[in-house]
Write a protein that holds these residues in place. Structure first.
Motif, PDB file in Angstrom:
ATOM      1  N   VAL A 103      42.035  40.718  28.230  1.00 30.17           N
ATOM      2  CA  VAL A 103      41.367  41.511  29.266  1.00 30.17           C
ATOM      3  C   VAL A 103      42.232  42.707  29.651  1.00 30.17           C
ATOM      4  O   VAL A 103      41.728  43.827  29.805  1.00 30.17           O
ATOM      5  N   GLU A 104      43.522  42.495  29.795  1.00 31.31           N
ATOM      6  CA  GLU A 104      44.426  43.590  30.146  1.00 31.31           C
ATOM      7  C   GLU A 104      44.422  44.666  29.065  1.00 31.31           C
ATOM      8  O   GLU A 104      44.305  45.864  29.360  1.00 31.31           O
ATOM      9  N   VAL A 105      44.535  44.253  27.811  1.00 34.46           N
ATOM     10  CA  VAL A 105      44.529  45.212  26.701  1.00 34.46           C
ATOM     11  C   VAL A 105      43.181  45.912  26.604  1.00 34.46           C
ATOM     12  O   VAL A 105      43.098  47.137  26.424  1.00 34.46           O
ATOM     13  N   GLY A 106      42.099  45.147  26.715  1.00 33.56           N
ATOM     14  CA  GLY A 106      40.765  45.713  26.587  1.00 33.56           C
ATOM     15  C   GLY A 106      40.417  46.672  27.705  1.00 33.56           C
ATOM     16  O   GLY A 106      39.739  47.688  27.486  1.00 33.56           O
ATOM     17  N   THR A 107      40.871  46.377  28.921  1.00 29.93           N
ATOM     18  CA  THR A 107      40.612  47.265  30.046  1.00 29.93           C
ATOM     19  C   THR A 107      41.289  48.612  29.845  1.00 29.93           C
ATOM     20  O   THR A 107      40.676  49.671  30.048  1.00 29.93           O
ATOM     21  N   ALA A 108      42.554  48.580  29.444  1.00 31.69           N
ATOM     22  CA  ALA A 108      43.275  49.831  29.186  1.00 31.69           C
ATOM     23  C   ALA A 108      42.610  50.623  28.064  1.00 31.69           C
ATOM     24  O   ALA A 108      42.486  51.858  28.138  1.00 31.69           O
ATOM     25  N   MET A 109      42.173  49.925  27.015  1.00 34.46           N
ATOM     26  CA  MET A 109      41.499  50.580  25.895  1.00 34.46           C
ATOM     27  C   MET A 109      40.206  51.245  26.350  1.00 34.46           C
ATOM     28  O   MET A 109      39.909  52.384  25.984  1.00 34.46           O
ATOM     29  N   LEU A 110      39.417  50.537  27.147  1.00 34.91           N
ATOM     30  CA  LEU A 110      38.143  51.067  27.619  1.00 34.91           C
ATOM     31  C   LEU A 110      38.344  52.361  28.404  1.00 34.91           C
ATOM     32  O   LEU A 110      37.665  53.369  28.147  1.00 34.91           O
TER      33      LEU A 110
END
Length: 277
Positions: free
Chosen positions: A168-175
């Protein structure tokens, strides 16, 4: 699948349901994206009570002052340029996809683990790596081309909850990064797909005849259980010693979690009694 113009979208709709979808919603709001509407599942009854409980995404949206709907069709009236989907939990029908472009934050390295439970399936399979993809949404199950992806290692002791939090942390930053920069052209998925069906309670039953390494991964997924004297006993944490699964923390039916040693002493386990009985 509609094409997405390569610029920062001015107005979004957000579709999500569980706690894992809350950080992306909060990050979009903090980054000053105009979120016209949040769509999530209807309130659900918790346990055997009559109280209806909103989804974590609904609670977050209301706290942020964002409008909420339980009907995906309402996104078509929101005047949005783009829909953002994170763990929404329901398929979006073709008529909606034909009128609004969507991107989806998916917690695996596609095309491996398409479907509802990619985090759990990666651990159960003994994968040492997974990832996050920002993909274009289309009618097929997680079949759309990918705008961006990032690999994430799976540690030998990592639980599903811990891995999900990291993804979730990685995906949020990516988004936020990709939407702020403006989405480019997505790349088709390459490779043999695998599918991540939802893990049910029956699959979490511990079969003590299986290899200990497999059982330890089952425990790390969460919800693993066995029986003792006819009652259910959840195994919350365990290790492997000499090819044997060794429980560390357990939870008997109707009781709080406790160490395995405390449970064993309280149960007065007799010689010859075994878990699974």
């Amino acid at each position: 699948m509609l094409a997405v113009a390569p610029h920062r979208p001015r107005r979004l709709v957000f579709l999500g349901t569980p706690q894992s979808a809350v950080p992306p919603l909060e990050a979009l709001h903090e980054a000053d994206f105009d979120i016209a509407l949040v769509v999530t599942r209807p309130d659900a009854r918790r346990g055997r009570g009559v109280t209806m409980t909103p989804s974590p995404v609904k609670e977050a949206a209301e706290r942020l002052g964002l409008p909420v709907s339980h009907s995906v069709d309402d996104v078509l009236e929101a005047g949005a340029e783009l829909g953002v989907v994170v763990a929404y939990g329901r398929l979006i029908r073709r008529p909606v996809l034909e009128r609004l472009a969507f991107v989806n934050v998916h917690f695996s390295h596609l095309p491996r683990w398409r479907g509802a439970a990619p985090v759990e399936r990666a651990i159960l399979a003994g994968d040492t790596e997974t990832g996050v993809c920002l993909m274009a949404l289309e009618e097929g199950l997680d079949t759309g081309p990918v705008y961006a992806s990032e690999a994430v290692a799976i540690g030998a002791d990592t639980t599903a909850d811990e891995l999900r939090a990291q993804l979730v942390e990685v995906g949020t930053a990516m988004l936020i990064r990709e939407l702020t920069a403006g989405l480019g052209k997505p790349v088709p998925q390459v490779g043999e797909p695998t599918y991540a069906a939802k893990v049910d309670a029956g699959e979490l039953h511990i079969d003590w005849g299986r290899p200990a390494a497999e059982l330890e991964r089952l425990v790390r997924v969460g919800g693993a259980w066995t029986t003792f004297r006819g009652g259910r006993l959840r195994i919350l944490r365990a290790g492997v010693e000499d090819d044997t699964l060794v429980p560390i923390e357990v939870q008997p039916e109707g009781k709080a979690a406790m160490s395995f040693t405390a449970w064993r002493n309280g149960a007065r386990v007799q010689p010859g009694e075994r878990l699974g009985s």
